[in-house]
Design a protein around this motif. Structure first.
Motif, short mmCIF file in Angstrom:
data_model
loop_
_atom_site.label_atom_id
_atom_site.label_comp_id
_atom_site.label_asym_id
_atom_site.label_seq_id
_atom_site.Cartn_x
_atom_site.Cartn_y
_atom_site.Cartn_z
N ASP A 76 34.44 43.40 15.34
CA ASP A 76 33.87 44.60 15.97
C ASP A 76 32.57 45.06 15.33
O ASP A 76 32.14 46.20 15.54
N ALA A 77 31.91 44.20 14.56
CA ALA A 77 30.65 44.60 13.92
C ALA A 77 29.46 44.50 14.86
O ALA A 77 28.44 45.16 14.65
N GLU A 78 29.57 43.67 15.90
CA GLU A 78 28.40 43.37 16.73
C GLU A 78 27.75 44.60 17.32
O GLU A 78 26.52 44.76 17.27
N ALA A 79 28.53 45.50 17.88
CA ALA A 79 27.95 46.68 18.54
C ALA A 79 27.17 47.53 17.56
O ALA A 79 26.05 47.99 17.86
N GLN A 80 27.71 47.75 16.38
CA GLN A 80 27.01 48.57 15.38
C GLN A 80 25.77 47.85 14.86
O GLN A 80 24.74 48.48 14.62
N VAL A 81 25.86 46.54 14.69
CA VAL A 81 24.70 45.76 14.26
C VAL A 81 23.57 45.91 15.27
O VAL A 81 22.41 46.19 14.91
N ARG A 82 23.89 45.73 16.54
CA ARG A 82 22.86 45.82 17.57
C ARG A 82 22.27 47.23 17.64
O ARG A 82 21.06 47.41 17.85
N LYS A 83 23.10 48.24 17.44
CA LYS A 83 22.62 49.63 17.45
C LYS A 83 21.66 49.87 16.29
O LYS A 83 20.57 50.43 16.48
N GLU A 84 22.05 49.46 15.09
CA GLU A 84 21.20 49.67 13.90
C GLU A 84 19.87 48.94 14.05
O GLU A 84 18.80 49.48 13.74
N ILE A 85 19.92 47.71 14.53
CA ILE A 85 18.70 46.91 14.66
C ILE A 85 17.79 47.49 15.73
O ILE A 85 16.56 47.57 15.54
N ALA A 111 16.18 50.90 14.56
CA ALA A 111 15.19 50.75 13.49
C ALA A 111 14.05 49.81 13.90
O ALA A 111 13.09 49.65 13.13
N GLY A 112 14.14 49.20 15.08
CA GLY A 112 13.10 48.30 15.52
C GLY A 112 12.96 47.06 14.65
O GLY A 112 11.84 46.60 14.40
N LEU A 113 14.09 46.49 14.24
CA LEU A 113 14.07 45.36 13.32
C LEU A 113 14.05 44.02 14.06
O LEU A 113 14.45 43.93 15.22
N ARG A 114 13.63 42.97 13.34
CA ARG A 114 13.60 41.61 13.85
C ARG A 114 14.56 40.76 13.01
O ARG A 114 14.24 40.40 11.87
N PRO A 115 15.72 40.42 13.54
CA PRO A 115 16.67 39.60 12.78
C PRO A 115 16.12 38.20 12.51
O PRO A 115 15.50 37.58 13.38
N ARG A 116 16.36 37.73 11.28
CA ARG A 116 15.93 36.39 10.88
C ARG A 116 17.11 35.47 10.60
O ARG A 116 16.96 34.25 10.66
N ALA A 117 18.27 36.04 10.27
CA ALA A 117 19.40 35.20 9.90
C ALA A 117 20.67 36.03 9.81
O ALA A 117 20.63 37.26 9.68
N VAL A 118 21.79 35.32 9.90
CA VAL A 118 23.10 35.86 9.55
C VAL A 118 23.54 35.15 8.28
O VAL A 118 23.57 33.91 8.24
N LEU A 119 23.83 35.89 7.23
CA LEU A 119 24.27 35.32 5.96
C LEU A 119 25.77 35.57 5.81
O LEU A 119 26.24 36.70 5.98
N LEU A 120 26.50 34.52 5.49
CA LEU A 120 27.96 34.63 5.37
C LEU A 120 28.37 34.32 3.93
O LEU A 120 28.12 33.22 3.42
N THR A 121 29.01 35.30 3.29
CA THR A 121 29.43 35.10 1.90
C THR A 121 30.57 34.11 1.79
O THR A 121 30.73 33.46 0.76
N HIS A 122 31.37 34.00 2.84
CA HIS A 122 32.43 32.99 2.88
C HIS A 122 32.98 32.92 4.30
O HIS A 122 32.54 33.66 5.18
N GLY A 123 33.94 32.03 4.51
CA GLY A 123 34.38 31.75 5.86
C GLY A 123 35.62 32.46 6.34
O GLY A 123 36.11 32.17 7.44
N HIS A 124 36.17 33.38 5.57
CA HIS A 124 37.38 34.05 6.01
C HIS A 124 37.14 34.88 7.27
O HIS A 124 36.06 35.44 7.48
#
Length: 221
Positions: free
Chosen positions: A33-42, A45-58
């Motif tokens: 359920d993070a997608e909606a909040q991520v899209r709202k924040e971006i 703030a008028g941001l340009r995403p460059r990558a998704v970083l994953l600390t691990h695969g769980h």
């Protein structure tokens, strides 16, 4: 540099958005359920995403990784030892937790880039040093950045589920190893200055100094 974090989904997994002054950003650990909040924040703030970083695969850290990465057309970065969990999260879950995935399908993001210990990722004007910190999972990594402050440069760790305030990552899931986890903390976290900030996968932020003094799990280290 600006870092925004929020807990997402039933697991209350911390998702972070790290951005620079030019408006480039990366999304770290977009869980359930993070997608909606991520899209709202971006968007706000008028941001340009460059990558998704994953600390691990769980599961709780990668649940929305494919949706976020593919929506913005950016790669997802993950250590190869955890990559298989992007398409099959059950590989990192106990049998009882795997049951909750019945009927839910996962696929890898369209672009996946594997990261290794010692790598440096340059995204926009931001630089992320990769530290392989297995134990919680075989492919756990932390992303280490240097943030300028009025007092001078300060290290910030996007640490996943390795070290928490007054705790450490669980090791009872498949391929977890307590001894390996403690070695990772000793070799990659406790070598840092006391004022280094840890932004963990769950719960509040902390510092290396605080955990060195007060974390009961680190007494033998």
């Amino acid at each position: 540099m600006r870092i925004v974090g929020f807990p997402a989904g039933m697991f209350q997994t911390n998702c972070y958005i790290v951005s620079d002054d030019a408006g480039d950003c990366v999304v770290v650990d977009p869980g359930q359920d993070a997608e909606a909040q991520v899209r709202k924040e971006i968007s706000e703030a008028g941001l340009r995403p460059r990558a998704v970083l994953l600390t691990h695969g769980h599961l709780d850290h990668i649940w929305n990784a494919q949706k976020v990465a593919d929506h913005y057309g950016v790669p997802a970065y993950i250590h190869p030892d955890d990559r298989a969990m992007l398409a099959d999260p059950a590989k990192g879950l106990s049998l009882d937790l795997s049951a909750m995935l019945k009927g839910v399908e996962f696929v890898e993001p369209a672009q996946v880039i594997e990261v290794f210990d010692g790598d440096t990722l340059r995204l926009g004007s931001m630089s992320f040093d990769v530290d392989h910190v297995p134990g919680h999972s075989p492919g756990s990594v932390s992303f280490r950045i240097t943030v300028p402050t009025e007092e001078g440069p300060r290290t910030v760790l996007l640490g996943g589920d390795v070290l928490f305030q007054d705790g450490v990552g669980r090791t009872d899931l498949p391929a977890g190893d307590t001894e390996v986890l403690m070695q990772s903390i000793s070799k990659k976290f406790l070598v840092l200055d006391d004022d280094a900030v840890v932004l963990p996968g769950h719960g509040p932020s902390t510092t290396i100094g605080r955990e060195r003094r007060a974390n009961p799990f680190l007494r033998d280290l």
